[in-house]
Design a protein around this motif. Structure first.
Motif, PDB file in Angstrom:
ATOM      1  N   GLY A  53       0.833  -1.203   0.000  1.00 44.80           N
ATOM      2  CA  GLY A  53       0.000   0.000   0.000  1.00 44.80           C
ATOM      3  C   GLY A  53       0.863   1.247   0.000  1.00 44.80           C
ATOM      4  O   GLY A  53       2.088   1.197  -0.057  1.00 44.80           O
ATOM      5  N   GLY A  54       0.219   2.398   0.043  1.00 45.45           N
ATOM      6  CA  GLY A  54       0.943   3.659   0.159  1.00 45.45           C
ATOM      7  C   GLY A  54       1.019   4.451  -1.129  1.00 45.45           C
ATOM      8  O   GLY A  54       1.127   3.889  -2.215  1.00 45.45           O
ATOM      9  N   ASP A  55       0.997   5.789  -0.994  1.00 46.25           N
ATOM     10  CA  ASP A  55       1.079   6.632  -2.190  1.00 46.25           C
ATOM     11  C   ASP A  55       2.525   6.762  -2.653  1.00 46.25           C
ATOM     12  O   ASP A  55       3.459   6.238  -2.040  1.00 46.25           O
ATOM     13  N   ASN A  56       2.714   7.478  -3.776  1.00 45.41           N
ATOM     14  CA  ASN A  56       4.037   7.483  -4.397  1.00 45.41           C
ATOM     15  C   ASN A  56       5.092   8.291  -3.650  1.00 45.41           C
ATOM     16  O   ASN A  56       6.267   8.273  -4.021  1.00 45.41           O
ATOM     17  N   SER A  57       4.722   8.971  -2.576  1.00 40.67           N
ATOM     18  CA  SER A  57       5.730   9.664  -1.776  1.00 40.67           C
ATOM     19  C   SER A  57       6.717   8.669  -1.160  1.00 40.67           C
ATOM     20  O   SER A  57       7.868   9.024  -0.879  1.00 40.67           O
ATOM     21  N   HIS A  58       6.293   7.434  -0.973  1.00 42.75           N
ATOM     22  CA  HIS A  58       7.183   6.416  -0.410  1.00 42.75           C
ATOM     23  C   HIS A  58       8.329   6.070  -1.355  1.00 42.75           C
ATOM     24  O   HIS A  58       9.335   5.499  -0.922  1.00 42.75           O
ATOM     25  N   TRP A  59       8.180   6.393  -2.649  1.00 40.12           N
ATOM     26  CA  TRP A  59       9.229   6.100  -3.625  1.00 40.12           C
ATOM     27  C   TRP A  59      10.102   7.329  -3.904  1.00 40.12           C
ATOM     28  O   TRP A  59      10.934   7.284  -4.799  1.00 40.12           O
TER      29      TRP A  59
END
Length: 520
Positions: free
Chosen positions: A122-128
């Motif tokens: 899960g999680g939005d693209n800020s994690h990348w």
């Protein structure tokens, strides 16, 4: 001394010659990249059929909570589904179909191929982004994997591209900034992975973007064909008038080094959750195959005239084919990577031949867009179906040349009207035209097997000069034309073949019975 030196140099040269390149594809994203197939895994039969054998695999998946994905790789292994201990739900993402498809086609046989996977639940693209959890986990996984590379076997490690399937959880600014953040990801990886291998492909933005799924999509089953497709009408998160799907699809189209793998025509899982956002295990094999074809195309390999997963373009568009080229003189293939939605004919589309080869559907459907001028021209490559698969062409068909239709027992080639169009309250008949000699052959023998079928349903003919040869084990049906006249040309019914007229009137002398059965 000279002899010893010569032997040493010879040994070194043999070692240098035997050293190979290791091409590593990076795979990351959220739950569909992870492969949260939950209660709808691929069947044991599919897993066996599409099992990769040679591709190296390293996985270090992770979650929103620390420690939820134990069992990361400690050595290179075979691509396989994973069973995280924290909840017992099977995980299998695109890596399975990706590795199998590359191996089957031998596109990178000059090197060994590996997949390093670090995907999140899960999680939005800020994690990348540079200091995000997903980015750090991916870089660490690459470091660990490359530390385990046998340097005596591999003279070079190359990062050949990024496979990215993410976007369902994007909200707020992560939606309109999807493209810019993805480009940052590629730039950061090309810089930070240099100590571990050649990152020139990443620096050149070699990447394949997987289409993110929509929410609350529901599978749809077509009553006529039995095909199951994903719900295209699910909910997308829209911010500033944009969705992640729109932004990322536009990005892929604007960069020649990027590929795009559609997903939304594929079935969602049917057990395990009710979110309508996760793909089934069978769908994951197709997603992986689409990634593989795009990887081959970007590497300049001949991906052939394979129907692409682009469910939104007609057959006449270059994007309808995996190699982004019009088919020309090639036989056109529908396989596990092909779109499950019907392929639309708009205008005149010429196909040298059609092969239905291990598709993810029961019946491949080709249909006219609705205009009277829509026409599929089928050339001397003919038709060949895999066992248990069918071909349904709805609309106008022109036949050309001497061709063979190889149909397994129990399967059918059907040419029919396009039902949505109507004329005086009746379905508009499909038009058959052209000049051809068609041999209909049952693909697999055996006296006890059911017939291979060719069906003409509510069709009419114009300037059709054909001869049909029905071989043993084949059966032709004329349907929906009771009491009407139809000139299909000369029909030879050999011993063991059957012609079912169902009340259709054919010209006198057009049927040549060579020991077969003709039912009025």
């Amino acid at each position: 001394m000279k002899k010893i030196l010569l032997l040493f140099l010879l040994a070194c040269s043999v070692s240098m010659a035997s050293a190979r390149e290791l091409k590593i594809f990076l795979l990351t994203g959220q739950s569909n990249s992870l492969g949260a197939v939950k209660g709808s895994p691929a069947s044991p039969e599919l897993l066996k059929k599409y099992e990769p054998q040679a591709t190296l695999y390293w996985h270090e998946n992770f979650g929103q909570r620390e420690g939820v994905f134990p069992g990361a790789s400690t050595a290179w292994e075979q691509v396989r589904p994973a069973m995280p201990r924290y909840n017992g739900n099977l995980c299998m993402g695109p890596e399975y179909g990706f590795a199998f498809t590359l191996e089957k086609n031998g596109w990178f046989k000059d090197a060994d191929v590996a997949v390093v996977k670090a995907s999140r639940d899960g999680g939005d693209n800020s994690h990348w982004q540079k200091h995000g959890q997903a980015y750090q986990a991916l870089v660490q996984a690459v470091k660990n994997a490359c530390g385990a590379v046998d340097r005596s076997r591999y003279s070079k490690v190359t990062f050949s591209g990024l496979l990215y399937l993410q976007g369902e959880s994007n909200t707020g600014t992560s939606v309109p900034e999807s493209a810019s953040r993805f480009l940052e990801l590629l730039n950061d990886l090309s810089a930070d992975l240099k100590p571990y291998g050649d990152t020139s492909a990443l620096a050149a933005q070699k990447a394949i973007i997987g289409e993110n799924a929509n929410w609350d999509g529901r599978n749809e089953t077509d009553a006529e064909t039995g095909n199951i497709t994903g719900g295209l009408e699910g909910r997308d998160t829209t911010v500033q008038g944009k969705t992640t799907q729109q932004v990322m699809k536009s990005l892929a189209a604007s960069r020649p080094g990027m590929g795009y793998a559609p997903t939304r025509d594929l079935p969602k899982l049917t057990a395990g959750d009710t979110m309508g956002v996760h793909y089934s295990g069978a769908a994951q094999i197709s997603i992986g195959a689409r990634f593989a074809y795009e990887a081959a195309r970007l590497a300049g390999k001949d991906a052939g005239s394979v129907r692409s997963g682009r469910y939104d373009v007609p057959l006449g568009a270059p994007e309808a084919w995996m190699n982004r080229k019009q088919p020309g003189k090639n036989v056109c293939v529908w396989n596990v990577a092909s779109s499950i939605k019907p392929s639309v004919v708009s205008g005149t589309v010429k196909l040298f031949g059609i092969r239905v080869e291990d598709p993810a559907v029961n019946t491949v459907v080709i249909e006219g867009a609705g205009a009277s001028g829509d026409r599929l021209v089928l050339g001397p490559g003919g038709i060949r179906l895999s066992e248990g698969k069918n071909l349904l062409i709805k609309g106008n068909v022109q036949l050309a040349g001497r061709q063979t239709w190889n149909i397994p027992g129990g399967s059918a080639v059907t040419i029919a009207s396009r039902e949505p169009a109507a004329l005086d309250g009746k379905a508009l008949p499909g038009l058959l035209s052209g000049q051809a000699e068609v041999h209909v052959v049952r693909e697999n023998g055996g006296e006890q097997q059911s017939a291979a079928k060719i069906v003409f349903r509510n069709v009419r003919t114009s300037s059709l000069k054909c001869s049909w040869v029905l071989s043993a084990g084949t059966e032709m049906f004329l349907e929906g034309m009771d009491g009407q006249s139809l000139n299909l040309g000369r029909i030879t019914v050999r011993k063991g073949a059957v012609l079912n007229l169902n009340g259709t009137r054919l010209p006198a002398g057009s049927v040549v019975n060579e020991g077969g059965t003709v039912n009025e």
